[in-house]
Design a protein around this motif. Structure first.
Motif, PDB file in Angstrom:
ATOM      1  N   GLU A 170      62.403   0.466 -22.848  1.00 35.68           N
ATOM      2  CA  GLU A 170      63.532   1.030 -22.103  1.00 35.68           C
ATOM      3  C   GLU A 170      63.891   0.179 -20.892  1.00 35.68           C
ATOM      4  O   GLU A 170      65.055  -0.099 -20.630  1.00 35.68           O
ATOM      5  N   GLU A 171      62.873  -0.220 -20.137  1.00 32.85           N
ATOM      6  CA  GLU A 171      63.123  -0.960 -18.904  1.00 32.85           C
ATOM      7  C   GLU A 171      63.151  -2.471 -19.117  1.00 32.85           C
ATOM      8  O   GLU A 171      63.430  -3.222 -18.183  1.00 32.85           O
ATOM      9  N   ASN A 172      62.825  -2.909 -20.326  1.00 28.95           N
ATOM     10  CA  ASN A 172      62.858  -4.336 -20.677  1.00 28.95           C
ATOM     11  C   ASN A 172      61.995  -5.175 -19.750  1.00 28.95           C
ATOM     12  O   ASN A 172      62.400  -6.230 -19.266  1.00 28.95           O
ATOM     13  N   LYS A 173      60.786  -4.694 -19.463  1.00 31.15           N
ATOM     14  CA  LYS A 173      59.850  -5.425 -18.620  1.00 31.15           C
ATOM     15  C   LYS A 173      58.708  -5.960 -19.472  1.00 31.15           C
ATOM     16  O   LYS A 173      58.131  -5.220 -20.273  1.00 31.15           O
ATOM     17  N   LYS A 174      58.389  -7.236 -19.279  1.00 30.11           N
ATOM     18  CA  LYS A 174      57.252  -7.798 -19.986  1.00 30.11           C
ATOM     19  C   LYS A 174      55.974  -7.204 -19.421  1.00 30.11           C
ATOM     20  O   LYS A 174      55.754  -7.201 -18.208  1.00 30.11           O
ATOM     21  N   LEU A 175      55.142  -6.683 -20.294  1.00 31.18           N
ATOM     22  CA  LEU A 175      53.923  -6.009 -19.857  1.00 31.18           C
ATOM     23  C   LEU A 175      52.845  -7.013 -19.474  1.00 31.18           C
ATOM     24  O   LEU A 175      52.563  -7.952 -20.214  1.00 31.18           O
ATOM     25  N   ASN A 176      52.277  -6.804 -18.304  1.00 29.21           N
ATOM     26  CA  ASN A 176      51.186  -7.654 -17.831  1.00 29.21           C
ATOM     27  C   ASN A 176      50.239  -6.794 -17.004  1.00 29.21           C
ATOM     28  O   ASN A 176      50.542  -6.475 -15.851  1.00 29.21           O
ATOM     29  N   LEU A 177      49.134  -6.394 -17.610  1.00 31.94           N
ATOM     30  CA  LEU A 177      48.143  -5.573 -16.918  1.00 31.94           C
ATOM     31  C   LEU A 177      46.818  -6.313 -16.785  1.00 31.94           C
ATOM     32  O   LEU A 177      45.758  -5.694 -16.670  1.00 31.94           O
ATOM     33  N   ARG A 178      46.888  -7.651 -16.840  1.00 29.45           N
ATOM     34  CA  ARG A 178      45.673  -8.417 -16.620  1.00 29.45           C
ATOM     35  C   ARG A 178      45.132  -8.122 -15.219  1.00 29.45           C
ATOM     36  O   ARG A 178      45.904  -7.986 -14.279  1.00 29.45           O
ATOM     37  N   PRO A 179      43.845  -8.094 -15.057  1.00 31.82           N
ATOM     38  CA  PRO A 179      42.765  -8.219 -16.045  1.00 31.82           C
ATOM     39  C   PRO A 179      42.319  -6.867 -16.612  1.00 31.82           C
ATOM     40  O   PRO A 179      41.405  -6.807 -17.433  1.00 31.82           O
ATOM     41  N   ASN A 232      42.174  -2.639 -29.267  1.00 32.96           N
ATOM     42  CA  ASN A 232      43.406  -2.156 -29.877  1.00 32.96           C
ATOM     43  C   ASN A 232      44.535  -2.034 -28.862  1.00 32.96           C
ATOM     44  O   ASN A 232      45.706  -2.220 -29.208  1.00 32.96           O
ATOM     45  N   LEU A 233      44.200  -1.714 -27.622  1.00 32.58           N
ATOM     46  CA  LEU A 233      45.218  -1.693 -26.571  1.00 32.58           C
ATOM     47  C   LEU A 233      45.837  -3.076 -26.386  1.00 32.58           C
ATOM     48  O   LEU A 233      47.038  -3.211 -26.194  1.00 32.58           O
ATOM     49  N   ILE A 234      44.994  -4.087 -26.429  1.00 32.36           N
ATOM     50  CA  ILE A 234      45.471  -5.465 -26.283  1.00 32.36           C
ATOM     51  C   ILE A 234      46.452  -5.801 -27.403  1.00 32.36           C
ATOM     52  O   ILE A 234      47.520  -6.378 -27.161  1.00 32.36           O
ATOM     53  N   ILE A 235      46.105  -5.411 -28.617  1.00 30.99           N
ATOM     54  CA  ILE A 235      46.987  -5.650 -29.767  1.00 30.99           C
ATOM     55  C   ILE A 235      48.320  -4.927 -29.576  1.00 30.99           C
ATOM     56  O   ILE A 235      49.396  -5.480 -29.814  1.00 30.99           O
ATOM     57  N   HIS A 236      48.242  -3.672 -29.098  1.00 31.64           N
ATOM     58  CA  HIS A 236      49.480  -2.895 -28.934  1.00 31.64           C
ATOM     59  C   HIS A 236      50.345  -3.447 -27.794  1.00 31.64           C
ATOM     60  O   HIS A 236      51.577  -3.447 -27.886  1.00 31.64           O
ATOM     61  N   LEU A 237      49.715  -3.913 -26.746  1.00 29.36           N
ATOM     62  CA  LEU A 237      50.442  -4.506 -25.627  1.00 29.36           C
ATOM     63  C   LEU A 237      51.240  -5.718 -26.107  1.00 29.36           C
ATOM     64  O   LEU A 237      52.423  -5.873 -25.770  1.00 29.36           O
ATOM     65  N   ASP A 238      50.594  -6.562 -26.882  1.00 30.92           N
ATOM     66  CA  ASP A 238      51.280  -7.742 -27.400  1.00 30.92           C
ATOM     67  C   ASP A 238      52.386  -7.359 -28.387  1.00 30.92           C
ATOM     68  O   ASP A 238      53.441  -7.994 -28.424  1.00 30.92           O
ATOM     69  N   TYR A 239      52.143  -6.303 -29.161  1.00 33.11           N
ATOM     70  CA  TYR A 239      53.173  -5.800 -30.075  1.00 33.11           C
ATOM     71  C   TYR A 239      54.425  -5.379 -29.304  1.00 33.11           C
ATOM     72  O   TYR A 239      55.549  -5.731 -29.669  1.00 33.11           O
ATOM     73  N   LEU A 240      54.228  -4.636 -28.205  1.00 29.40           N
ATOM     74  CA  LEU A 240      55.365  -4.164 -27.416  1.00 29.40           C
ATOM     75  C   LEU A 240      56.109  -5.330 -26.765  1.00 29.40           C
ATOM     76  O   LEU A 240      57.346  -5.322 -26.692  1.00 29.40           O
ATOM     77  N   ASN A 241      55.374  -6.312 -26.297  1.00 35.74           N
ATOM     78  CA  ASN A 241      56.026  -7.481 -25.692  1.00 35.74           C
ATOM     79  C   ASN A 241      56.867  -8.241 -26.722  1.00 35.74           C
ATOM     80  O   ASN A 241      57.955  -8.737 -26.406  1.00 35.74           O
ATOM     81  N   GLN A 242      56.369  -8.320 -27.945  1.00 30.04           N
ATOM     82  CA  GLN A 242      57.127  -8.987 -29.013  1.00 30.04           C
ATOM     83  C   GLN A 242      58.338  -8.146 -29.431  1.00 30.04           C
ATOM     84  O   GLN A 242      59.441  -8.674 -29.630  1.00 30.04           O
ATOM     85  N   MET A 243      58.114  -6.832 -29.550  1.00 30.89           N
ATOM     86  CA  MET A 243      59.190  -5.938 -29.979  1.00 30.89           C
ATOM     87  C   MET A 243      60.308  -5.875 -28.934  1.00 30.89           C
ATOM     88  O   MET A 243      61.482  -5.702 -29.272  1.00 30.89           O
TER      89      MET A 243
END
Length: 382
Positions: free
Chosen positions: A256-265, A323-334
């Motif tokens: 919705e907000e079109n923000k690239k997710l970055n929750l490192r570390p 699995n959270l890491i996988i989903h985070l990358d999925y959302l960034n790609q989507m």
């Protein structure tokens, strides 16, 4: 830089304008009307340089028996098109506001010259026109200068100045309580000092509370606060609540907000340097992932007892984090995929809930731009 001071003196019906300058100029070429011009090293005007507006002065170079009164005092730092008004604290603040209104940068030299007179005064900082933008510029200009002789009584500004003076090396709970009232540019500067090792966090709670991402400083912190010391059943129930809030917020931010997710570390990404998703309790607080945070607060989730997922996909917190890491990358790609290839507008998308992983996936999308060649054409995603 030809620094200059413009003084106006009066007595009875008489008024004189005196320019005190490093190197003499032709005042008319700079749009200045003056009666006298003296170099700042001239003993005749030394008294004017140090005097305050309102003072009575005996000026040897001005004939007459009566004293002169200093009625205004302005300082030119970098050029002669605008001056800092030193006639009073209010006049000075108004001149700073005018600088900002005209999108000008405040000269660091004026801060150096006046910091001990104005920065320690509560009335300066508490003026209604000192907003966050101006506060940020003043504090950052002051950052590498010598420390003031006295700090203001106001704890907020006192702490900002003490951070700038390296008098504070810890972000404590009190600072965390007003952290997001601090201008963003000053917060970034303090964070730079954290990264360089000059400043640390008092504890993990302060670190989480001052995190930039609202997922960390709100959703995660609330879960930690509620779950610490609770029974296993209560921890599991709270974790389910935390998970749904986390997934909802991640989906909202990315799509919705079109923000690239970055929750490192806290949630390492697939391209993160951290590949080992086992507990590493010796890490610094700023390097903690969910594994270390949960361990720090002695929170253990019983994944086998959870009713969160349709299949027993996760046995441990490490499995869940993976699995959270996988989903985070999925959302960034989507996030990139739901832009129309034809017109570039964000597609209207449909979400599908995956009970296996308790996350939302983008099932399909279509362009709603009437002028687009691909208007209303459905796109299916695997």
């Amino acid at each position: 830089m030809n620094k200059a001071m413009l003084c106006r003196v009066k007595r009875k019906q008489e008024e004189k304008i005196i320019l005190i300058i490093k190197n003499k100029i032709e005042p008319e070429t700079e749009g200045l009307k003056v009666d006298y011009q003296y170099e700042d090293s001239d003993p005749a005007v030394q008294q004017l340089i140090s005097s305050q507006v309102g003072q009575k002065l005996e000026l040897d170079f001005l004939a007459g028996e009566d004293s002169w009164q200093l009625s205004s005092k302005k300082m030119f730092i970098s050029n002669f098109d605008y001056a800092y008004d030193l006639s009073s604290l209010t006049d000075f603040i108004d001149s700073l506001i005018t600088f900002k209104a005209n999108d000008r940068e405040i000269d660091r030299e004026i801060i150096q010259m006046l910091k001990d007179d104005i920065f320690s005064a509560a009335v300066f900082w508490e003026n209604d026109t000192i907003d966050q933008d101006l506060t940020a510029e003043l504090i950052l200009k002051y950052w590498d200068l010598d420390a003031v002789q006295n700090y203001p009584d106001n704890d907020y500004y006192k702490k900002l100045m003490q951070f700038a003076d390296s008098k504070l090396d810890t972000i404590d709970q009190e600072t965390a309580d007003f952290w997001f009232d601090i201008p963003a540019a000053v917060r970034s500067k303090i964070k730079e000092e954290v990264e360089s090792g000059k400043i640390s966090y008092e504890n993990c709670s302060v670190y989480l509370k001052t995190a930039v991402n609202r997922i960390v400083n709100t959703i995660l912190l609330n879960f930690i606060s509620e779950a610490a010391g609770e029974s296993q059943e209560s921890i599991n129930n709270l974790f389910e609540k935390f998970h749904y809030q986390l997934i909802d917020e991640l989906t909202k931010m990315a799509l919705e907000e079109n923000k690239k997710l970055n929750l490192r570390p806290i949630i390492p990404h697939a391209d993160s340097e951290r590949k080992d998703l086992s507990l590493q309790p010796d890490l610094k607080i700023t390097e903690y992932s969910l594994l270390e945070i949960f361990d720090h607060y002695s929170i253990a989730v019983d994944f086998e007892a959870l009713n969160l997922f349709s299949e027993s996909s996760f046995k441990t917190l490490s499995d869940y984090l993976s699995n959270l890491i996988i989903h985070l990358d999925y959302l960034n790609q989507m996030r990139e995929k739901i832009k129309c290839e034809s017109c570039g507008q964000k597609l209207d998308y449909e979400l599908k809930y995956s009970s296996k992983y308790a996350v939302y996936k983008v099932d399909s999308a279509r362009c709603t731009n009437l002028d687009c060649q691909k208007f209303d054409q459905e796109i299916k995603f695997d």
